[in-house]
Design a protein around this motif. Sequence first.
Motif, PDB file in Angstrom:
ATOM      1  N   GLY A  22      41.707  32.715  52.429  1.00  0.00           N
ATOM      2  CA  GLY A  22      40.267  32.446  52.429  1.00  0.00           C
ATOM      3  C   GLY A  22      39.457  33.680  52.083  1.00  0.00           C
ATOM      4  N   ILE A  23      39.818  34.822  52.674  1.00  0.00           N
ATOM      5  CA  ILE A  23      39.135  36.087  52.362  1.00  0.00           C
ATOM      6  C   ILE A  23      39.275  36.399  50.874  1.00  0.00           C
ATOM      7  CG2 ILE A  23      39.214  38.583  52.700  1.00  0.00           C
ATOM      8  CD1 ILE A  23      37.964  37.314  55.043  1.00  0.00           C
ATOM      9  N   GLY A  24      40.484  36.195  50.349  1.00  0.00           N
ATOM     10  CA  GLY A  24      40.735  36.481  48.943  1.00  0.00           C
ATOM     11  C   GLY A  24      39.949  35.594  48.003  1.00  0.00           C
ATOM     12  N   VAL A  25      39.865  34.301  48.325  1.00  0.00           N
ATOM     13  CA  VAL A  25      39.097  33.375  47.483  1.00  0.00           C
ATOM     14  C   VAL A  25      37.643  33.818  47.415  1.00  0.00           C
ATOM     15  CG1 VAL A  25      38.156  31.024  47.365  1.00  0.00           C
ATOM     16  CG2 VAL A  25      40.599  31.373  47.770  1.00  0.00           C
ATOM     17  N   LEU A  26      37.076  34.166  48.548  1.00  0.00           N
ATOM     18  CA  LEU A  26      35.679  34.616  48.575  1.00  0.00           C
ATOM     19  C   LEU A  26      35.501  35.912  47.799  1.00  0.00           C
ATOM     20  CD1 LEU A  26      34.796  33.846  52.311  1.00  0.00           C
ATOM     21  CD2 LEU A  26      33.970  32.636  50.280  1.00  0.00           C
ATOM     22  N   PHE A  27      36.413  36.863  47.994  1.00  0.00           N
ATOM     23  CA  PHE A  27      36.296  38.126  47.265  1.00  0.00           C
ATOM     24  C   PHE A  27      36.442  37.897  45.763  1.00  0.00           C
ATOM     25  CE2 PHE A  27      38.042  41.850  45.160  1.00  0.00           C
ATOM     26  CZ  PHE A  27      37.202  42.856  45.600  1.00  0.00           C
ATOM     27  N   GLY A  28      37.452  37.108  45.368  1.00  0.00           N
ATOM     28  CA  GLY A  28      37.670  36.866  43.950  1.00  0.00           C
ATOM     29  C   GLY A  28      36.474  36.229  43.277  1.00  0.00           C
ATOM     30  N   ALA A 116      42.455  39.038  35.830  1.00  0.00           N
ATOM     31  CA  ALA A 116      43.661  38.233  35.611  1.00  0.00           C
ATOM     32  C   ALA A 116      43.406  36.777  35.964  1.00  0.00           C
ATOM     33  CB  ALA A 116      44.817  38.788  36.436  1.00  0.00           C
ATOM     34  N   GLY A 117      42.648  36.553  37.017  1.00  0.00           N
ATOM     35  CA  GLY A 117      42.326  35.192  37.414  1.00  0.00           C
ATOM     36  C   GLY A 117      41.400  34.491  36.449  1.00  0.00           C
ATOM     37  N   SER A 118      40.701  35.263  35.618  1.00  0.00           N
ATOM     38  CA  SER A 118      39.772  34.665  34.662  1.00  0.00           C
ATOM     39  C   SER A 118      40.361  34.581  33.260  1.00  0.00           C
ATOM     40  CB  SER A 118      38.457  35.449  34.625  1.00  0.00           C
ATOM     41  OG  SER A 118      38.680  36.782  34.203  1.00  0.00           O
ATOM     42  N   GLY A 251      49.101  40.243  52.967  1.00  0.00           N
ATOM     43  CA  GLY A 251      49.023  40.727  51.594  1.00  0.00           C
ATOM     44  C   GLY A 251      49.178  39.649  50.538  1.00  0.00           C
ATOM     45  N   PRO A 252      50.269  38.890  50.541  1.00  0.00           N
ATOM     46  CA  PRO A 252      50.409  37.818  49.559  1.00  0.00           C
ATOM     47  C   PRO A 252      49.296  36.782  49.630  1.00  0.00           C
ATOM     48  CG  PRO A 252      52.532  38.323  50.533  1.00  0.00           C
ATOM     49  CD  PRO A 252      51.514  39.097  51.312  1.00  0.00           C
ATOM     50  N   VAL A 258      42.547  35.959  45.808  1.00  0.00           N
ATOM     51  CA  VAL A 258      41.682  36.596  44.816  1.00  0.00           C
ATOM     52  C   VAL A 258      41.882  35.957  43.442  1.00  0.00           C
ATOM     53  CG1 VAL A 258      41.195  38.743  43.591  1.00  0.00           C
ATOM     54  CG2 VAL A 258      41.556  38.781  46.055  1.00  0.00           C
ATOM     55  N   LEU A 259      43.127  35.723  43.063  1.00  0.00           N
ATOM     56  CA  LEU A 259      43.395  35.068  41.779  1.00  0.00           C
ATOM     57  C   LEU A 259      42.753  33.687  41.726  1.00  0.00           C
ATOM     58  CD1 LEU A 259      47.152  36.012  41.260  1.00  0.00           C
ATOM     59  CD2 LEU A 259      45.232  36.768  39.859  1.00  0.00           C
ATOM     60  N   LEU A 260      42.902  32.936  42.814  1.00  0.00           N
ATOM     61  CA  LEU A 260      42.345  31.582  42.866  1.00  0.00           C
ATOM     62  C   LEU A 260      40.816  31.623  42.841  1.00  0.00           C
ATOM     63  CD1 LEU A 260      42.727  28.545  43.161  1.00  0.00           C
ATOM     64  CD2 LEU A 260      42.894  28.878  45.645  1.00  0.00           C
ATOM     65  N   GLY A 261      40.221  32.520  43.618  1.00  0.00           N
ATOM     66  CA  GLY A 261      38.762  32.617  43.669  1.00  0.00           C
ATOM     67  C   GLY A 261      38.168  33.018  42.329  1.00  0.00           C
ATOM     68  N   ALA A 262      38.805  33.990  41.654  1.00  0.00           N
ATOM     69  CA  ALA A 262      38.325  34.412  40.344  1.00  0.00           C
ATOM     70  C   ALA A 262      38.463  33.295  39.322  1.00  0.00           C
ATOM     71  CB  ALA A 262      39.096  35.652  39.884  1.00  0.00           C
TER      72      ALA A 262
END
Length: 357
Positions: A22-28, A116-118, A251-252, A258-262
Motif C-alpha cells: 500500500g505504501i509503495g502504490v501511493l509513493f509510485g 519502469a512502472g510507466s 522490501g518486496p 511502487v511499480l504498480l502505483g506508477a
Amino acid sequence: MFETFGFEEITAREVSVLFALGIGVLFGALAQLTRFCFRRALVGNDRRQAAGVWAMALAVAVLGTQAAVAQGWISFDGHRLMTSDLPLLAIAAGGLMFGAGMILTRGCASRLLVLAGSGNLRALLVVAVFAVAAHATLKGVLAPFRTALGSFTLPMGEQISLAALPGGALPWSAAITAAALLLALRSGNRAPALAGAALIGLLVPLAWAGTGFVLFDEFDPIAMESLSFTSPAADTLFFVIASSSIPAGFGPGLIGGVLLGALMASLFSGSFRWQSFETPRQTGRYLAGAVLMGAGGVLAGGCTVGAGLAGIPTLSLAALLALAFIALGGIGMNALLNAASSGSAESPATPSQQPAE
C-alpha cells in the motif's frame, strides 16, 4: 502492539508485506504525478521546481517522524543509522558512487523504479542491475570491498544523532523543517504539486510508525522500516529467484507497490509509453551507473530516499553525510559530463540536460 489484535492465522511479517504494498502504490502514483526526483533537484533544467517538491516532502517527513518519536510510538535507539561508530570512509565513497551513478542513469533508484512502472525499459534494466550490484555488495563478491571500507570508523557515541547536540531534537527538527519549507514555498510550484509532495513526505512517518509500532510483535519482531530502495531492491531480487524458501517481507512489498502505483498513475494520466535504449554507448553508460548506484547505496547506508527522505528525519548524522556526498558525487559527475561533451558534436544535449523520462 500487533499481538493485541488477536490475529492467529497471519503474522506481523505477512501483514507488513501488504502494508508495504500500500505504501509503495501511493509513493509510485504520487512520485509519477509530481515527477519526484533528487537528480532533477540537483542538475535538471527545472531544478528549482524539482528541489521545491523534494524539500516539501522532506519537511513533512521530518515533522511526522519526530512527532511519532515525541509520542513514544517509535525510537531510533539501536537503529543502523544510529551506529555509534561512524563508517565515514564507506559513507563518503558510497555517496560519491551513488551520486555519480544517478547522473549516468538520469535518475536515482526511486525515480527509475517509477519510470519502469510507466513503460521505460531502460529504467527497468537499470533497476535490475542495481539490485544485483546491491546484493553483491551486501552478501556477494563485493562484500569484502564493503567490509574493508566499513572497517574505517569514527567513534561518535551519542553524537551520531543531532538530538544529542545542545537543544535536543526540537530545534534541529525545526531548523531542517523551516529551511525545507522556505525552499519549497519559494520554488514556484503550484499548490497541487506541493500537496502531492507533502503526501509523499507523510508516507515516511507512516511507514516508520506502521512497522515500528502498529506491527510490532515482541514474540515475532520485524524490522522497523520506511521508504528505502537499496536493501529492498536486493531483498526483492532474492525473493524473486528463491521465493519457495525465502518469504516476502517489507522490501518486496514496497518495490512491487511502487511499480504498480506508477503503472496506474501513468495509465490514468495518459503518460504511459514504451521506451528503450537508443545506442550501445547509452546502454553501457546506464549499466555502469546502475552498478555504481547499487554498490554505492549499500556503502552509504541508503539512497536519496533511504538515507535522505527517510533517513534525515531520524536526525542521524550518518544520513545527513550520506545525502551530502550523494549530492557532491552527482554535481561532480554532471560537471565531468558537461566538460566532456562541450567539444563533442555527438549530441546537442548532455545526459544531465535531457529529461529523465
